[in-house]
Write a protein that holds these residues in place. Sequence first.
Motif, PDB file in Angstrom:
ATOM      1  N   ASN A   1      -7.457  -5.755  -3.066  1.00 25.57           N
ATOM      2  CA  ASN A   1      -6.201  -6.387  -2.665  1.00 25.57           C
ATOM      3  C   ASN A   1      -5.430  -5.596  -1.617  1.00 25.57           C
ATOM      4  OD1 ASN A   1      -6.203  -8.809  -4.116  1.00 25.57           O
ATOM      5  ND2 ASN A   1      -5.617  -7.736  -6.000  1.00 25.57           N
ATOM      6  N   SER A   2      -5.967  -4.462  -1.193  1.00 28.33           N
ATOM      7  CA  SER A   2      -5.234  -3.657  -0.205  1.00 28.33           C
ATOM      8  C   SER A   2      -5.314  -4.296   1.180  1.00 28.33           C
ATOM      9  CB  SER A   2      -5.836  -2.252  -0.127  1.00 28.33           C
ATOM     10  OG  SER A   2      -5.409  -1.635   1.079  1.00 28.33           O
ATOM     11  N   PRO A   3      -4.168  -4.695   1.738  1.00 34.36           N
ATOM     12  CA  PRO A   3      -4.202  -5.264   3.091  1.00 34.36           C
ATOM     13  C   PRO A   3      -4.785  -4.285   4.111  1.00 34.36           C
ATOM     14  CG  PRO A   3      -2.072  -5.670   2.056  1.00 34.36           C
ATOM     15  CD  PRO A   3      -2.815  -4.719   1.157  1.00 34.36           C
ATOM     16  N   LEU A   4      -4.592  -2.990   3.881  1.00 32.28           N
ATOM     17  CA  LEU A   4      -5.107  -2.020   4.847  1.00 32.28           C
ATOM     18  C   LEU A   4      -6.624  -1.903   4.784  1.00 32.28           C
ATOM     19  CD1 LEU A   4      -2.345   0.671   4.574  1.00 32.28           C
ATOM     20  CD2 LEU A   4      -2.940  -0.672   6.592  1.00 32.28           C
ATOM     21  N   VAL A   5      -7.193  -1.979   3.569  1.00 30.79           N
ATOM     22  CA  VAL A   5      -8.651  -1.963   3.457  1.00 30.79           C
ATOM     23  C   VAL A   5      -9.215  -3.238   4.090  1.00 30.79           C
ATOM     24  CG1 VAL A   5     -10.592  -2.077   1.840  1.00 30.79           C
ATOM     25  CG2 VAL A   5      -8.688  -0.503   1.395  1.00 30.79           C
TER      26      VAL A   5
ATOM     27  N   TYR B   1       0.372  -7.352  12.470  1.00 34.61           N
ATOM     28  CA  TYR B   1      -0.137  -6.468  11.416  1.00 34.61           C
ATOM     29  C   TYR B   1      -1.664  -6.376  11.504  1.00 34.61           C
ATOM     30  CZ  TYR B   1      -0.886  -4.375   6.814  1.00 34.61           C
ATOM     31  OH  TYR B   1      -1.259  -3.535   5.807  1.00 34.61           O
TER      32      TYR B   1
ATOM     33  N   ASN C   1      -3.755  -2.959  12.354  1.00 32.49           N
ATOM     34  CA  ASN C   1      -4.575  -2.363  11.303  1.00 32.49           C
ATOM     35  C   ASN C   1      -6.032  -2.783  11.336  1.00 32.49           C
ATOM     36  OD1 ASN C   1      -2.654  -0.755   9.764  1.00 32.49           O
ATOM     37  ND2 ASN C   1      -1.598  -2.712   9.562  1.00 32.49           N
TER      38      ASN C   1
ATOM     39  N   ASP D   1       0.840  -1.191   0.000  1.00 31.03           N
ATOM     40  CA  ASP D   1       0.000   0.000   0.000  1.00 31.03           C
ATOM     41  C   ASP D   1       0.882   1.252   0.000  1.00 31.03           C
ATOM     42  OD1 ASP D   1      -2.394  -1.232  -0.211  1.00 31.03           O
ATOM     43  OD2 ASP D   1      -2.774  -1.335   1.923  1.00 31.03           O
TER      44      ASP D   1
END
Lengths: 411, 411
Positions: free
Chosen positions: B311-315, A402, A406, A232
Amino acid sequence: MASITSVSPLAVPLPAMGPIAGVRLGSAAAGIRYQGRTDLMMMAFPRGTTVAGVFTQNTCPGAPIDWCRAALEGGKAQALVVNAGNANVFTGKAGVATVKATAKAAADLAGCPAKQVFLASTGVIGEVLPAERITVALPALHEALMEDGWEAAARAIMTTDTFPKGATRTAVIGGVTVTINGIAKGSGMIAPDMATMLCFIATDAAIPAAALQSMLSKGVGPSFNAVTVDSDTSTSDTVLLFATGAAGNPNVPETGGAMLRDFRRALDELLLDLALQVARDGEGAQKLIRIDVTGAVNKRSARAIAFAIANSPLVKTAIAGEDANWGRIVMAVGKSGQPADRDKLAVGVGGTWMARNGTVVAGYDEAPVVAHMKGREVEIAVDIGLGDGAATVWTCDLTHGYIDINGSYRS
Amino acid sequence: MASITSVSPLAVPLPAMGPIAGVRLGSAAAGIRYQGRTDLMMMAFPRGTTVAGVFTQNTCPGAPIDWCRAALEGGKAQALVVNAGNANVFTGKAGVATVKATAKAAADLAGCPAKQVFLASTGVIGEVLPAERITVALPALHEALMEDGWEAAARAIMTTDTFPKGATRTAVIGGVTVTINGIAKGSGMIAPDMATMLCFIATDAAIPAAALQSMLSKGVGPSFNAVTVDSDTSTSDTVLLFATGAAGNPNVPETGGAMLRDFRRALDELLLDLALQVARDGEGAQKLIRIDVTGAVNKRSARAIAFAIANSPLVKTAIAGEDANWGRIVMAVGKSGQPADRDKLAVGVGGTWMARNGTVVAGYDEAPVVAHMKGREVEIAVDIGLGDGAATVWTCDLTHGYIDINGSYRS
C-alpha cells in the motif's frame, strides 16, 4: 531525482528571520549529491544551550537518528550539522562510522564533547555517505558562521522541496521578550528517497531541557503529527529545538509550568506554521486540504478517522479533480475501523453539509461546493454523531505531479 | 466516470465457461447509468441451493450488504440480482426500499421467498437507485435466463473494469466430478465510486451451507484478502458462493471434512485466479506486483508488513518508474509498526538479494534487477530474519492512469 523545478502553487514566502542571540549558522556546497547548490548546514550554540528532540517512529531509522537519540540524553547542544542528498540510512557499519567522524569533526571545531553535536541527513537511502565530503567542508563552513544565516540554512537543507520553509515568533517569559526561529524541509511525512521531514528550531530563551522536551513532545501532536502527504513515514524525520538562554529571562523551573504559557503558545504556532508549509509543498500538491472530524467517540478515534480520509488515494484524487465526491469520504470513514454509524454520519465541504443521517441532504445544491473545490484550500468536515471526540489534520491532493516526482528513476 | 477504454496490459482472456447444472443466468440493459451496454444480471437456482457469503468490513456498507447478511442466515438461495452503475450506498430509507422492492420482484418471478433472493449493487455512492429501473427490466430478463450465460453475466457487472473476469475449475467429491464457475468485477479492493469488488461463484456440487461457508471464509484469506490496489475498502465488496446440488454427489457432512479436500483445492485456486484478475485490472495498473514476506515473528505480522509495502505510494510509484528502489521497501517495513530489526533485514527483487543485514549486498549488481523491473510482473522478497512468519500479497503499480481514472469528475 526528477527535475521538477516549478514552485508549488501553495507556496508561502519565507518571512524575514532576524538573529537568535547565541546562534551562529551557515551553509556550504559540499557536493554530496547535488551540483551548484548548498547541501551542508551548520549551527553553533553557546555552552549551556539546552535541547529537545522528536524523531521518526519508523523502526528502521537512519544512523543519525540513533546518534541524536543517544546525544539527547545529555540535554545539551553546542553544534548541529545537517546534510542533504544522502540520508545515511541502511548503510550498516559505514553509516555509523560516518556519523561518528562527522560528530568528532564538528566537536573539534566547536570545542565541545561529541555528544553535544546533533546530526541529521536527508536524501537517498542505502548509499554510503562518505564522511570526508562533510569533514573536508566543515572548517570553512564553521569559520563563516554568522548570526544572520537563517535563510541560507533553510535553503541548504532542501531536497525535493520547491520553496524554503521558515517561521519566526516572539513570546514573553517573566517580562522578557524572547524570539523563536524555525526552519523545516520536507515534501511530506514521507519519502525516504528525498522528502524526509526535518525541522530545526532555536530560541534565545533560557529553558531547562526537561521543560523544553515536554513542550516539544506535546507541540508536534497537532502540528507535524497532524500532517500527512501519502501515509509513508520517513526513516529520518527529526525535529530539534535548541534554547541558548542568551535572552536572560528569569529562571524557569525544570517542569516548566505557567511561566512558559506564552512561550508554549508561540512555539505551537510556529510548529503548525512550519508543518503546514510542509503540507503546502507536498509532492505534486495543487490543493491544501483541511479535515475536521467531530462527534467521534473520543479524540483518538477522531484522529484515526481524519487520517483515514487524509490518506485515502480516492479522496485525494477526487479533490485533485475538483470533484466533491462525498461518497469517497463516507468510504474512508467506514474503512477506518473506528466506531461510526452510517445513519448518523454527516459530511460537509467548504461549510456546506452535503450528507446527513445516512443520506444526501434534501435539496442539496452542489453549486457552492463546486466553487469551493476550485480553490487552493479545501475544507472537509465530518461529524460522526456519536460523541465529543474531535481532531483536525491536513493533507494535500494526489496529482500527476506526485507520480512524476516519485515514479522517475533516481539517477 | 472517466472514459478510459483501453484494456489493461495485464489482462488475461476470459476462459470458456460451460454451464453449471441448475444455474440459469443472463443480463439486460436496464439503463441504470450507462447507455449502450448491459448493466443488470440475474441468476436463478433450483430449490434447495445452498449459499455462503463474505462481505466488506467497511462499517458504512450499502443497503444490499445489509440485506444479504440477513438473508444468509437462512443458508438457501433461489435468485441473485446484481446491477452496475449505482451502488445504493448512503441512500437512507430510499435505499432500503429499493432493496426490498427488488427482492420482492425477483422472488415473485422465481417463485421463492424474498429471503432467498441475494442482491448486489456497484457504482456511484449516494445517489438514489430507483427500484423501477430494475423491476421493469426483470421479467424479460428472467424469461430469457439460460444455462449458457456466464460470459454475458461477467460483462454485465463491469464498471471501470477493462476486461471481464471469470474462472472455472472441476473437482471430485465422493467419486463424482463437479464444476465450479466464478465471475468477478473490480479494479481494486477499493473504489466506492466505480470499483467495488464483487464475485459470484456457483457449483453443481451438493454441499451443506455450513461447510460451504467455512470453505469460503478460509478461502478469501490468501486470495481476495491478499490483494490490494490502493488500500481503500469499498462499501459494497461481496463474494457469494452458490451450490445447486445438481451433480448428485454423495452426501457431505455439515462440517465438510476430508470429503471436500479436492473441492477446497479447486475453490482456492479459483478464488486466487479471480483475485489476481482483479489486481491485473487495478486502476491504471501497468505491472502486477507479488510481495513475499518471510522471517516475520508470525503470519499476522508478515501479512501486515506485506500490506505496508503493497500500500505504500512510494513503493508503487517506484515500480511504475521501473526503479528498484529498495530504500522505499525498507521504509515501508519500518513504518508497518511490526517487529523488525534493521540490521537483520534482507530485500530482494526478481530473485536477486539487494540488501542484507542492514546494508547493501557487497558487489550488488543492479543489472538483473533492472531487467526484471522492466517486465509486467514484479516480485519483491523481504526476509525479516526474526521468525517463521510468512505471507504473500499482490498489488499493482501506481501510475498516471490511476490519477486519470479517479481524478476526473463523475459526470
